[in-house]
Structures are given as structure tokens and as C-alpha cells.
Design an enzyme around this catalytic site. Structure first.
Site, PDB file in Angstrom:
ATOM      1  N   SER A 189      -8.634   1.264   0.741  1.00  0.00           N
ATOM      2  CA  SER A 189      -8.171   1.601  -0.401  1.00  0.00           C
ATOM      3  C   SER A 189      -7.879   0.339  -1.220  1.00  0.00           C
ATOM      4  O   SER A 189      -7.906  -0.680  -0.771  1.00  0.00           O
ATOM      5  CB  SER A 189      -6.741   2.450  -0.371  1.00  0.00           C
ATOM      6  OG  SER A 189      -6.126   2.540  -1.503  1.00  0.00           O
ATOM      7  N   TYR A 237       1.777   2.922   3.831  1.00  0.00           N
ATOM      8  CA  TYR A 237       0.123   2.916   3.204  1.00  0.00           C
ATOM      9  C   TYR A 237      -0.549   1.557   3.081  1.00  0.00           C
ATOM     10  O   TYR A 237      -1.635   1.608   3.725  1.00  0.00           O
ATOM     11  CB  TYR A 237       0.102   3.945   2.045  1.00  0.00           C
ATOM     12  CG  TYR A 237      -1.041   4.357   1.418  1.00  0.00           C
ATOM     13  CD1 TYR A 237      -1.649   5.445   2.131  1.00  0.00           C
ATOM     14  CD2 TYR A 237      -1.891   3.786   0.304  1.00  0.00           C
ATOM     15  CE1 TYR A 237      -3.130   5.785   1.885  1.00  0.00           C
ATOM     16  CE2 TYR A 237      -3.206   4.277   0.098  1.00  0.00           C
ATOM     17  CZ  TYR A 237      -3.540   5.315   0.652  1.00  0.00           C
ATOM     18  OH  TYR A 237      -5.068   5.713   0.541  1.00  0.00           O
TER      19      TYR A 237
END
Length: 280
Positions: free
Chosen positions: A142, A155
């Protein structure tokens, strides 16, 4: 002819978002598909969209955190489709909350799905991809795997870990002279249900966070993202940045290095002062 024509592509997280978009586009390019997801109904809908003449589709409801389940899935792909030629480890979840207020169980789940799920997926299918010759391994990090952001520690950690795993594996494949490029994808804001279906600390406002993501950040469609990913994967690139925001984060970190950790909080405080409510 497409590079993927006739190849067997395995996709985790195929029930929605980028996973579904990849499945649909790969079917159009003539790939045979092994679609994996926890949501059997969503998986069936993806399979329906991939029903094209000459395209074989196998669906399996699996939990990527379960090593035994992934091994069984690999066995099914070998038996029914002859083995994987490309693997897309897309499955992932997100969590928002400060370290102080987040539940350890939520942090563990994010790490388990996002990092260990990638490890399980790659490990289960890697031998098949190597045997296929000219195969591909595709992992999904990401923009948050390039630069860490406050309140996304779980995350961030999982996506940084995916990045490290992918870069190490790419070197292993090269040193072993296996024709298996490993591509790590770094999506920015893509219109998927990941935030809407995410985990939140008790003090967070899921509705407000979701609205902000979907209206201000998620500007790219899953279909646009899938097209970018497949082009980069076909070329065997080490990194594929999806969206101008992901490219901007990569450039920022390249220029300022670790100093971004001090610059970002200052920018956030500045933006808060400029809003009437005092909030970003």
C-alpha cells in the site's frame, strides 16, 4: 495475444475490489482462474462475471490465515487447473485507531490477514509458479507501506512487512535463476469496500472515516487499478504504484527520507487550524 492468455491465475480477495476487477480483466485476457475469498456469495458473483467461452473458473472459500486451508487450495488448483502460473495475493483488511486505544486482537488480525495471509498464499503456490516457467508472484502492499501514518500502526506494519517479504523473495528468485519476477503493488486511494468493512478502535467514528475516504481519497476505480497492475506485472516490474497519490508518497519518501515522520504531523496540525471545526 495477452501475456496472461492460457495462464492459470490465482487471486485471493477475489470477492470484491481490486481482486474482483483483476479476475474480470484476466478472464477477458484468456486466463483460467482460481478465485479465493472468505465470502462465498461475493465469490460466486465474481465467478459469474468471469464466465467467458474457453475460460475455466474454480472458486474456493478459504481463510488466508489458515495454512492448512491454503495448502488444500493449492492442491485443488493443481488437480483441476494443472497448477498456478500467476498468483495475486490481494486479500487484506484495514484498522484505524491509536496504539493506546486499539485492541491487541484487532492488531493481531490485521497482521495475520495482511502479512501472514500473503506468506501463506505465496508459500502454498510458489512451487507451482516456478514449475510453470515464466510465472509471476504479485503481492499487495500500500502507499501506507511506503510511509507510515498516525492511527494506522497495524495496517502500516502489515504493509511494510509485505514490502520486505516481497523484496526478499524477488532476490531469492533471481539468485536461484527462477524466471519468476515478484511484483509488489502499492495502491493509493482506490474505491473498494476496505474501509467500510474495516476495524476501528472504540473512540473512532467509522462513518466519518469511511465518508472521508470514499469522497476525498478513493478517486480511482478498481478497474483502473487492475489495468495498471496487470501492465506492470506483465513487464515483471519490482514495484507498481497505483495512482498519483501512491507515486507522490513514494517521491516524498525518496526526497526527505525519514524526515517525513516530523513533516506529516506539522502538515496535519496546519490543516486542522484552517478548518472551521478545528478538525481535519
Amino acid at each position: 495475444m495477452s501475456y496472461f492468455d492460457g495462464k492459470v491465475a490465482v487471486i485471493t480477495g477475489a470477492g470484491s475490489g481490486i481482486g474482483r476487477a483483476l479476475a474480470v480483466e484476466l478472464s477477458r485476457q484468456g486466463a483460467h482462474l482460481a478465485l479465493l475469498d472468505q465470502d462465498s456469495a461475493a465469490l460466486a458473483e465474481t465467478a459469474r462475471r468471469c464466465e467467458l467461452p474457453g475460460v475455466r473458473v474454480v472458486t474456493q472459500t478459504v481463510d488466508v490465515t489458515d495454512w492448512g486451508s491454503m495448502q488444500a487450495a493449492a492442491g485443488t488448483v493443481a488437480k483441476e487447473l494443472g497448477g498456478a502460473g500467476a498468483v495475486f495475493a490481494v486479500a487484506g483488511i484495514i484498522h484505524r485507531g491509536s496504539v493506546l486505544e486499539s485492541e491487541v486482537s484487532d492488531i493481531e488480525l490485521v497482521m495475520s490477514v495482511n502479512w501472514l495471509g500473503v506468506v501463506h498464499t505465496v508459500k502454498a503456490f510458489l512451487a507451482q509458479v516456478i514449475a510453470s516457467t515464466d510465472g509471476r508472484i504479485v503481492t499487495f502492499s500500500s502507499a501506507f507501506g511506503l510511509a507510515a501514518i498516525s492511527k494506522y500502526s497495524a495496517y502500516n506494519s502489515s504493509k511494510f512487512a509485505v514490502r520486505a517479504f516481497s523484496e526478499s523473495l524477488r532476490q531469492e528468485m533471481s539468485l536461484s535463476r527462477h524466471r519468476v519476477p515478484v511484483t509488489c503493488v502499492y495502491p493509493g486511494g482506490v474505491r473498494t469496500p476496505i474501509v467500510r468493512n474495516g476495524l476501528f478502535a472504540a473512540s473512532e467514528n467509522p462513518e466519518a472515516v469511511t465518508k472521508s475516504f470514499e469522497t476525498r481519497i478513493a478517486r480511482m476505480t478498481p478497474e483502473q487499478a487492475a489495468a495498471i497492475v496487470l501492465k506492470g506485472v506483465e513487464r515483471g516490474r519490482a514495484r507498481v504504484f497505483v495512482g498519483s497519490d501512491a507515486r507522490l508518497v513514494a517521491a516524498l519518501v525518496r526526497v526527505v527520507g525519514g524526515h517525513y515522520q516530523d513533516l506529516v504531523p506539522k502538515l496535519v496540525r496546519l490543516l486542522r487550524r484552517r478548518t472551521p471545526s478545528g478538525r481535519s
